[in-house]
Design an enzyme around this catalytic site. Structure first.
Site, PDB file in Angstrom:
ATOM      1  N   PRO A 129       7.527  36.582  46.909  1.00 14.60           N
ATOM      2  CA  PRO A 129       6.358  36.328  47.140  1.00 14.60           C
ATOM      3  C   PRO A 129       7.157  35.678  48.795  1.00 14.60           C
ATOM      4  O   PRO A 129       6.371  35.838  49.745  1.00 14.60           O
ATOM      5  CB  PRO A 129       6.339  34.859  46.750  1.00 14.60           C
ATOM      6  CG  PRO A 129       6.557  35.017  45.467  1.00 14.60           C
ATOM      7  CD  PRO A 129       7.448  36.583  45.700  1.00 14.60           C
ATOM      8  N   GLY A 344     -27.665  43.385  60.598  1.00 14.13           N
ATOM      9  CA  GLY A 344     -28.490  42.358  59.720  1.00 14.13           C
ATOM     10  C   GLY A 344     -28.224  42.697  58.191  1.00 14.13           C
ATOM     11  O   GLY A 344     -27.432  42.186  57.603  1.00 14.13           O
ATOM     12  N   GLU A 367       1.301  48.709  50.996  1.00 17.54           N
ATOM     13  CA  GLU A 367       2.183  49.592  51.593  1.00 17.54           C
ATOM     14  C   GLU A 367       2.860  49.378  52.605  1.00 17.54           C
ATOM     15  O   GLU A 367       2.749  50.668  53.489  1.00 17.54           O
ATOM     16  CB  GLU A 367       2.138  50.514  50.566  1.00 17.54           C
ATOM     17  CG  GLU A 367       1.527  50.808  49.111  1.00 17.54           C
ATOM     18  CD  GLU A 367       1.053  52.530  48.470  1.00 17.54           C
ATOM     19  OE1 GLU A 367       2.355  52.875  49.176  1.00 17.54           O
ATOM     20  OE2 GLU A 367       1.337  52.070  47.741  1.00 17.54           O
TER      21      GLU A 367
HETATM   22  N1  CAA Z   1      13.177  57.428  52.382  1.00 10.44           N
HETATM   23  C1  CAA Z   1      14.594  57.462  52.230  1.00 10.44           C
HETATM   24  N2  CAA Z   1      15.189  56.694  52.315  1.00 10.44           N
HETATM   25  C2  CAA Z   1      15.125  55.345  53.455  1.00 10.44           C
HETATM   26  C3  CAA Z   1      14.134  55.521  54.143  1.00 10.44           C
HETATM   27  C4  CAA Z   1      12.887  55.900  53.320  1.00 10.44           C
HETATM   28  N3  CAA Z   1      11.551  57.079  54.133  1.00 10.44           N
HETATM   29  N4  CAA Z   1      13.772  54.069  55.120  1.00 10.44           N
HETATM   30  C5  CAA Z   1      14.823  53.493  54.287  1.00 10.44           C
HETATM   31  N5  CAA Z   1      15.532  54.132  53.564  1.00 10.44           N
HETATM   32  C6  CAA Z   1      16.585  53.645  53.026  1.00 10.44           C
HETATM   33  C7  CAA Z   1      17.825  53.834  54.573  1.00 10.44           C
HETATM   34  O1  CAA Z   1      18.574  55.218  54.572  1.00 10.44           O
HETATM   35  C8  CAA Z   1      18.532  52.572  53.921  1.00 10.44           C
HETATM   36  O2  CAA Z   1      19.494  53.121  52.532  1.00 10.44           O
HETATM   37  P1  CAA Z   1      21.772  52.934  52.582  1.00 10.44           P
HETATM   38  O3  CAA Z   1      21.524  51.569  52.673  1.00 10.44           O
HETATM   39  O4  CAA Z   1      21.986  53.293  52.206  1.00 10.44           O
HETATM   40  O5  CAA Z   1      22.270  53.024  54.522  1.00 10.44           O
HETATM   41  C9  CAA Z   1      17.705  52.417  52.939  1.00 10.44           C
HETATM   42  O6  CAA Z   1      16.987  52.451  52.400  1.00 10.44           O
HETATM   43  C10 CAA Z   1      17.632  50.630  54.018  1.00 10.44           C
HETATM   44  O7  CAA Z   1      16.732  51.428  54.910  1.00 10.44           O
HETATM   45  P2  CAA Z   1      17.063  50.775  56.635  1.00 10.44           P
HETATM   46  O8  CAA Z   1      18.223  49.936  56.928  1.00 10.44           O
HETATM   47  O9  CAA Z   1      15.606  51.163  57.524  1.00 10.44           O
HETATM   48  O10 CAA Z   1      15.764  49.087  55.991  1.00 10.44           O
HETATM   49  P3  CAA Z   1      14.994  47.708  56.611  1.00 10.44           P
HETATM   50  O11 CAA Z   1      16.017  46.668  55.743  1.00 10.44           O
HETATM   51  O12 CAA Z   1      15.721  47.664  58.305  1.00 10.44           O
HETATM   52  O13 CAA Z   1      14.275  47.812  56.573  1.00 10.44           O
HETATM   53  C11 CAA Z   1      11.468  48.338  56.353  1.00 10.44           C
HETATM   54  C12 CAA Z   1      13.242  48.465  56.962  1.00 10.44           C
HETATM   55  C13 CAA Z   1      11.067  50.430  57.435  1.00 10.44           C
HETATM   56  C14 CAA Z   1      10.941  47.774  57.617  1.00 10.44           C
HETATM   57  C15 CAA Z   1      11.239  48.655  55.853  1.00 10.44           C
HETATM   58  O14 CAA Z   1      11.879  47.328  55.224  1.00 10.44           O
HETATM   59  C16 CAA Z   1       9.531  48.369  55.247  1.00 10.44           C
HETATM   60  O15 CAA Z   1       8.872  49.329  55.020  1.00 10.44           O
HETATM   61  N6  CAA Z   1       9.217  47.586  54.873  1.00 10.44           N
HETATM   62  C17 CAA Z   1       7.768  47.274  54.198  1.00 10.44           C
HETATM   63  C18 CAA Z   1       7.899  47.377  52.777  1.00 10.44           C
HETATM   64  C19 CAA Z   1       6.862  47.493  52.507  1.00 10.44           C
HETATM   65  O16 CAA Z   1       5.790  48.655  52.778  1.00 10.44           O
HETATM   66  N7  CAA Z   1       5.860  47.152  50.920  1.00 10.44           N
HETATM   67  C20 CAA Z   1       5.346  47.854  50.576  1.00 10.44           C
HETATM   68  C21 CAA Z   1       5.077  46.919  49.251  1.00 10.44           C
HETATM   69  S1  CAA Z   1       4.250  48.169  47.683  1.00 10.44           S
HETATM   70  C22 CAA Z   1       2.621  46.727  47.917  1.00 10.44           C
HETATM   71  O17 CAA Z   1       2.509  47.187  48.994  1.00 10.44           O
HETATM   72  C23 CAA Z   1       2.029  46.929  46.708  1.00 10.44           C
HETATM   73  C24 CAA Z   1       1.113  48.064  46.109  1.00 10.44           C
HETATM   74  O18 CAA Z   1       1.224  48.069  44.364  1.00 10.44           O
HETATM   75  C25 CAA Z   1       0.409  48.255  46.587  1.00 10.44           C
END
Ligand code: CAA
Length: 394
Positions: A129, A344, A367
């Site tokens: 949440p 409409g 996602e």
């Molecule tokens: N591939 C592999 N590893 C990755 C990665 C990728 N594409 N992106 C990030 N990582 C790794 C990083 O290397 C890092 O690893 P370390 O800690 O070991 O260095 C770790 O993941 C964290 O990455 P960031 O430091 O980049 O993280 P951040 O806090 O800055 O966040 C963000 C980046 C892009 C905002 C990310 O949080 C994000 O994508 N947020 C959106 C989340 C999302 O998509 N949620 C959807 C949930 S699922 C859903 O929708 C429901 C469903 O059932 C359909």
């Protein structure tokens, strides 16, 4: 006819999915949406076709298809019923791939065959949440207790959470007084029979109404220690890495929704007469249809180019986000235009385009929102430019 070069197998999968979707899914899609009804018979049918094992290797009873075949099938399913498509996308892109890529051999052997057969639907529990776009801020806590982990917390927006047999759940394994940010998160395999696993709120949604979205409360949920996936503390990376692939699935779903809206618009425009002639004769309508078709083709080309690069083993995070961003905004734009073509009649439930518009909206949200995709693309573009002295690879 397709702009993308397709192998015979890919065309065969596309045809199989299209025939099935048009025959079995289309007739009931509006009713399921109206009644917000998840239809188990749909699962049985898609399981018979092997659709829950599309990306699982044959060694674990899957079809072992390539990413493009999978995305072609997903698009066909989404044309017919976007709720069925999200079920396939999440199951095939996230939980099964996480077990395959990061699980132990024992976990693969235990879970993948049942998931490939569709006996156990897979779900993905990352969001909470208070932790959506900022996934690293999730608070569900996992504490080690002998040969178990004990989980406490609430997971939100879990697609088909009430139907899932296997859920891949991200939880913090760092302790509150020693937080390690993104490095303090681990991945666990949950099953609904675990003590302390409770399905709570079912969301009442604008679209994808035949796909149940659940909140799940974990209250002293005792999870056997051998359900930890991969290394402790690496779970966020596993989840975000898997979302690269997941985002291509959502992009294919969005293209399917947009195509359904375009196909309905073309049919309607050739039948509907105003001023004594079919409205398709008017340039105002023709220009809309032309722009809709162009954007859909551009989106599909981007999605399949990203999938092909992924198959070649290239790092595709940036391209997956571009594909998701472009395809989902295309779906929203195309479905809005479709309602306009219908006038409409587009605003009422007699025709399917209002459902397509409602279904399209969430693709810009789940996602990773469009804003998050732009952050990922900008980060990767700046990093690539810095590494290449300001020039870019493409
Ligand atoms: N591939 C592999 N590893 C990755 C990665 C990728 N594409 N992106 C990030 N990582 C790794 C990083 O290397 C890092 O690893 P370390 O800690 O070991 O260095 C770790 O993941 C964290 O990455 P960031 O430091 O980049 O993280 P951040 O806090 O800055 O966040 C963000 C980046 C892009 C905002 C990310 O949080 C994000 O994508 N947020 C959106 C989340 C999302 O998509 N949620 C959807 C949930 S699922 C859903 O929708 C429901 C469903 O059932 C359909």
């Amino acid at each position: 006819m397709s702009l993308i070069a397709l192998s015979e197998t890919q065309q065969e999968i596309q045809r199989l999915a299209r025939d099935y979707a048009q025959r079995e899914l289309v007739p009931l899609a509006a009713e399921r949406d109206r009644e917000s009804r998840f239809d188990r018979s749909m699962v049985t049918q898609m399981a018979e076709l092997g659709f829950f094992g599309m990306l699982i290797p044959e060694a674990y009873d899957g079809l072992g298809l390539d990413a493009q075949s999978y995305l072609l099938a997903l698009e066909e399913i989404a044309v017919a019923d976007a709720s069925a498509a999200v079920l396939l996308s999440v199951h095939n892109s996230l939980p099964t791939q996480m077990i395959l890529n990061f699980g132990t051999e024992a976990q693969r052997a235990q879970y993948l065959p049942g998931m490939a057969r569709g006996d156990w639907l897979g779900a993905f529990a990352l969001s909470e949440p208070e932790a959506g776009s900022d996934a690293a801020s999730l608070r569900t806590q996992a504490v080690r207790d002998g040969d178990h982990w004990v989980l406490h917390g609430t997971k939100a927006w879990v697609s088909h959470g009430s139907e899932a047999g296997v859920l891949l759940c991200m939880a913090r394994t760092d302790l509150p007084d020693a937080r390690r940010g993104s490095k303090g998160i681990s991945t666990f395999i949950l099953t609904p029979d675990l003590p302390g696993f409770h399905l709570t709120k079912k969301e009442n949604k604008l679209g994808l109404r035949a796909s149940p979205t659940l909140q799940i409360v974990l209250d002293t949920c005792r999870v056997p220690a051998d359900r930890l996936v991969g290394e402790e503390g690496k779970g966020l990376g596993y989840a975000l890495g898997s979302l690269d692939h997941g985002r291509l699935g959502i992009a294919a779903q969005a293209i399917g929704i947009a195509r359904a809206a375009l196909e309905a618009s073309v049919r309607y425009a050739t039948e509907r007469k105003q001023f004594g002639t079919p409205i398709a004769d008017f340039q105002a309508i023709q220009f809309k249809l032309a722009d809709m078709a162009t954007r859909i083709t551009a989106a599909r080309t981007l999605v399949h180019a990203a999938a092909a690069a992924k198959e070649r083993g290239e790092k595709v995070t940036r391209y997956c986000s571009m594909a998701k961003l472009f395809a989902t905004e295309t779906a929203m734009w195309v479905t809005t235009q479709a309602v306009q073509v219908f006038g409409g009649y587009g605003y009422v439930t007699d025709y399917p385009v209002e459902r397509h518009l409602r279904d399209a909206k969430v693709t810009e949200i789940y996602e990773g929102t469009s804003e998050i995709q732009r952050i990922v693309i900008a980060r990767e573009t700046l990093a690539a430019a810095a590494a290449l002295d300001g020039s870019l690879p493409d």
